[in-house]
Motif scaffolding. Structure first.
Motif, mmCIF file in Angstrom:
data_model
loop_
_atom_site.group_PDB
_atom_site.id
_atom_site.type_symbol
_atom_site.label_atom_id
_atom_site.label_comp_id
_atom_site.label_asym_id
_atom_site.label_seq_id
_atom_site.Cartn_x
_atom_site.Cartn_y
_atom_site.Cartn_z
ATOM 1 N N ALA A 92 0.819 -1.210 0.000
ATOM 2 C CA ALA A 92 0.000 0.000 0.000
ATOM 3 C C ALA A 92 0.856 1.265 0.000
ATOM 4 O O ALA A 92 0.608 2.193 -0.790
ATOM 5 N N LEU A 93 1.862 1.328 0.876
ATOM 6 C CA LEU A 93 2.694 2.532 0.952
ATOM 7 C C LEU A 93 3.517 2.724 -0.317
ATOM 8 O O LEU A 93 3.612 3.836 -0.851
ATOM 9 N N ALA A 94 4.116 1.636 -0.803
ATOM 10 C CA ALA A 94 4.909 1.744 -2.029
ATOM 11 C C ALA A 94 4.010 2.125 -3.208
ATOM 12 O O ALA A 94 4.383 2.965 -4.040
ATOM 13 N N GLY A 95 2.837 1.508 -3.283
ATOM 14 C CA GLY A 95 1.924 1.828 -4.375
ATOM 15 C C GLY A 95 1.535 3.295 -4.381
ATOM 16 O O GLY A 95 1.486 3.934 -5.446
ATOM 17 N N LEU A 96 1.268 3.853 -3.204
ATOM 18 C CA LEU A 96 0.900 5.267 -3.116
ATOM 19 C C LEU A 96 2.050 6.169 -3.571
ATOM 20 O O LEU A 96 1.854 7.081 -4.384
ATOM 21 N N ILE A 97 3.250 5.908 -3.055
ATOM 22 C CA ILE A 97 4.397 6.756 -3.392
ATOM 23 C C ILE A 97 4.755 6.606 -4.873
ATOM 24 O O ILE A 97 5.054 7.597 -5.561
ATOM 25 N N TYR A 98 4.738 5.396 -5.384
ATOM 26 C CA TYR A 98 5.054 5.192 -6.797
ATOM 27 C C TYR A 98 4.037 5.889 -7.696
ATOM 28 O O TYR A 98 4.379 6.458 -8.727
ATOM 29 N N TRP A 99 2.764 5.815 -7.316
ATOM 30 C CA TRP A 99 1.719 6.472 -8.106
ATOM 31 C C TRP A 99 1.928 7.986 -8.122
ATOM 32 O O TRP A 99 1.767 8.641 -9.157
ATOM 33 N N LEU A 100 2.331 8.547 -6.974
ATOM 34 C CA LEU A 100 2.549 9.990 -6.891
ATOM 35 C C LEU A 100 3.784 10.436 -7.661
ATOM 36 O O LEU A 100 3.850 11.586 -8.117
ATOM 37 N N THR A 101 4.768 9.563 -7.801
ATOM 38 C CA THR A 101 6.043 9.968 -8.414
ATOM 39 C C THR A 101 6.272 9.376 -9.798
ATOM 40 O O THR A 101 7.313 9.626 -10.403
ATOM 41 N N ALA A 102 5.326 8.594 -10.317
ATOM 42 C CA ALA A 102 5.496 8.002 -11.646
ATOM 43 C C ALA A 102 5.583 9.089 -12.706
ATOM 44 O O ALA A 102 4.940 10.139 -12.607
ATOM 45 N N ALA A 103 6.382 8.835 -13.733
ATOM 46 C CA ALA A 103 6.587 9.817 -14.794
ATOM 47 C C ALA A 103 5.260 10.161 -15.471
ATOM 48 O O ALA A 103 4.390 9.299 -15.656
ATOM 49 N N ALA A 104 5.110 11.427 -15.854
ATOM 50 C CA ALA A 104 3.868 11.903 -16.460
ATOM 51 C C ALA A 104 3.659 11.342 -17.858
ATOM 52 O O ALA A 104 2.532 11.331 -18.366
ATOM 53 N N GLY A 105 4.718 10.888 -18.492
ATOM 54 C CA GLY A 105 4.633 10.327 -19.839
ATOM 55 C C GLY A 105 5.938 9.626 -20.157
ATOM 56 O O GLY A 105 6.635 9.161 -19.249
ATOM 57 N N LEU A 106 6.290 9.569 -21.416
ATOM 58 C CA LEU A 106 7.527 8.898 -21.813
ATOM 59 C C LEU A 106 8.722 9.703 -21.312
ATOM 60 O O LEU A 106 8.849 10.895 -21.591
#
Length: 517
Positions: free
Chosen positions: A35-49
């Motif tokens: 849950a914690l990793a998923g939240l942080i990864y979702w917030l910091t994932a690249a906006a596109g390529l």
């Protein structure tokens, strides 16, 4: 005769309570890191390529997934097929695949937490501390900078870590209960792991050693499991045959049953064999030293000490020695491969080591908690606090530099390059990052279909020339000399992407600050 109902004794009740408690602890050790990793990864994932964090191949992978094409060897069919499941998340396929990486990275963290908790209960027999150790292992892996970086871009390594975690968990399930069902699950997980990325072989050699050292060796001779392993390993690659004759520009090698050598070349990745032992001996030795330094960068000095402590625990506890052999085999082989394989960004081949080290750290924390001299009531809260605080330091220390939520530099560059090019231009690229970004811009985002994109390094290959003819029917290709490309296509301005000089005095270059190191 009346039978009197007798209340169950304590001995009859306790096993059921233990099973329930064990189930809850294992799933808590999975759920919190996930849950914690998923939240942080979702917030910091690249906006596109994005080109960040070694994301050069992202354009190729995203184009292949969006068009059901075939990316560079080994084709990564499992990545493409699972990636299709995530395309609904965003109208931009690259963004959707970044979120897919976020899911797989979080899933890997949860599986490592689950596996550590289970292993600690088996060998150290302390359920509450096992929960702390599992959470510590999962969160430490999740917020290790290199793991985090691969969970926010379009790349294959987050899925690879998830399959590693699944293989380890099914192995521990089989170790605990060596029945047919657990053996089948282990066979399938290991097969998909190896099918996805060939470096999984190093871990699977460790798994084979584990099975050989384990008390029950029946699995080794099970023909059903062997057959299922082979089938699951090969099954995703039927995708290559299915899509080998399709039109997408990203299709490599014109794969078909009538050209078995092309199928084998792609399946085996043999065209990259030249990178083996290509690095000088001095560079290989430096890479081995850098691997140890990188371990400290991921987990800190405390993590390094706890990992060594966990490795010592595995050796000291006799029943745990099969896992000691598995961990040591994987670590040695992965470090050796990263040292002799002269590819850019070769540190990603150390990711499996980080997963094992996180498990060792969790075991070290559990053992340390058992040895503390003060009251048992204080031990669990203290160990749980450590399990949350140490990964928390890494989270806050690295958040800003790993946050790609506003980054889509490759996408922006490709759009600008295609938009600014003259009508019917020929863009000649000679680098993965620029070629793949242009493929994505033209073939996925439908930008500037009048332009011909030519990858200079592939121009000598028949399959690529056939692709170009299919996509750009009026394009005339030279036999050998690239200089003839302009002469054969006088109506098309020729532009070299990575050069300051071109035949019509125009050039386009990516911003070097955005390129991965």
């Amino acid at each position: 005769m009346v039978l009197e109902k007798v209340a169950p004794t304590r001995a009859e009740v306790v096993p059921e309570v233990k099973v329930k408690l064990k189930f809850e602890i294992n799933w808590l050790a999975f759920g919190l890191p996930f849950a914690l990793a998923g939240l942080i990864y979702w917030l910091t994932a690249a906006a596109g390529l994005s080109w960040q964090h070694g994301g050069d191949d992202g354009g190729d992978l995203a184009t292949a997934t969006a068009l059901l094409g075939i990316p560079h060897p080994t084709g990564y069919p499992l990545y493409v097929l699972t990636g299709r499941l995530f395309l609904w998340l965003s109208p931009d396929p690259a963004r959707a695949l970044n979120l897919a990486s976020a899911f797989w990275g979080a899933f890997a963290a949860g599986l490592i937490g689950f596996s550590t908790c289970k292993l600690a209960q088996i060998i150290l027999n302390n359920k509450r501390l096992a929960l702390a150790g599992g959470c510590f292992a999962g969160l430490s892996l999740a917020f290790a900078p290199l793991v985090w970086s691969q969970a926010t871009i379009t790349e294959v390594y987050a899925l690879s870590l998830a399959l590693l975690g699944l293989t380890l968990l099914t192995l521990l399930n089989w170790w605990e209960k060596p029945n047919k069902a657990n053996a089948i699950f282990l066979s399938l997980a290991a097969a998909f792991f190896l099918s996805h990325h060939r470096t999984a072989l190093f871990t699977l050699l460790g798994v084979a050693l584990f099975i050989w050292l384990a008390p029950d060796r029946k699995f080794k001779f099970n023909p059903l499991c062997t057959g299922l392993f082979g089938l699951a390993f090969l099954a995703p690659y039927f995708y290559l045959i299915w899509r080998g004759g399709a039109v997408p520009a990203s299709n490599w090698n014109n794969i078909s049953l009538s050209q078995p050598e092309s199928l084998w070349r792609h399946f085996s990745g043999s065209e990259y064999n030249y990178l083996l032992f290509a690095a000088p001996l001095s560079q290989s030795l430096n890479r081995i030293g850098a691997s140890a330094s990188l371990l400290v960068q991921q987990f800190g000095l405390v993590g390094l000490i706890l990992g060594w402590l966990g490795l010592a625990v595995l050796w000291q506890v006799k029943v745990a020695r099969p896992f000691f052999g598995l961990a040591l085999t994987t670590i040695v082989l992965q470090v050796s491969f990263a040292a002799i394989y002269a590819a850019d960004n070769s540190q990603v081949y150390l990711l499996p080591i980080f997963a094992f080290w996180a498990i060792l750290m969790g075991l070290g924390l559990v053992w340390l908690g058992q040895k503390l001299p003060f009251s048992g009531k204080l031990v669990f809260p203290l160990m749980l606090a450590i399990a949350l605080l140490l990964p928390g330091f890494s989270l806050f220390a690295n958040y800003a530099k790993l946050d790609l939520s506003h980054n889509k530099d490759a996408e922006v560059w490709a759009k600008a390059t295609l938009s600014n090019a003259p009508p019917r231009a020929i863009l000649v690229s000679r680098a993965d990052n620029t070629t793949f970004a242009l493929w994505y811009g033209q073939h996925v985002q439908n930008l500037r279909p009048d332009i011909a994109i030519v990858e200079m390094r592939l121009l000598g290959r028949d399959w690529y020339r056939q692709n170009l003819i299919r996509i750009y029917p009026d394009l005339k290709l030279p036999e050998n000399n690239l200089d003839e490309l302009s002469l054969l296509n006088p109506a098309r301005p020729l532009i070299f992407i990575d050069s300051l000089v071109s035949t019509n005095s125009q050039s386009v270059s990516p911003n070097s600050q955005n390129l991965p190191e």
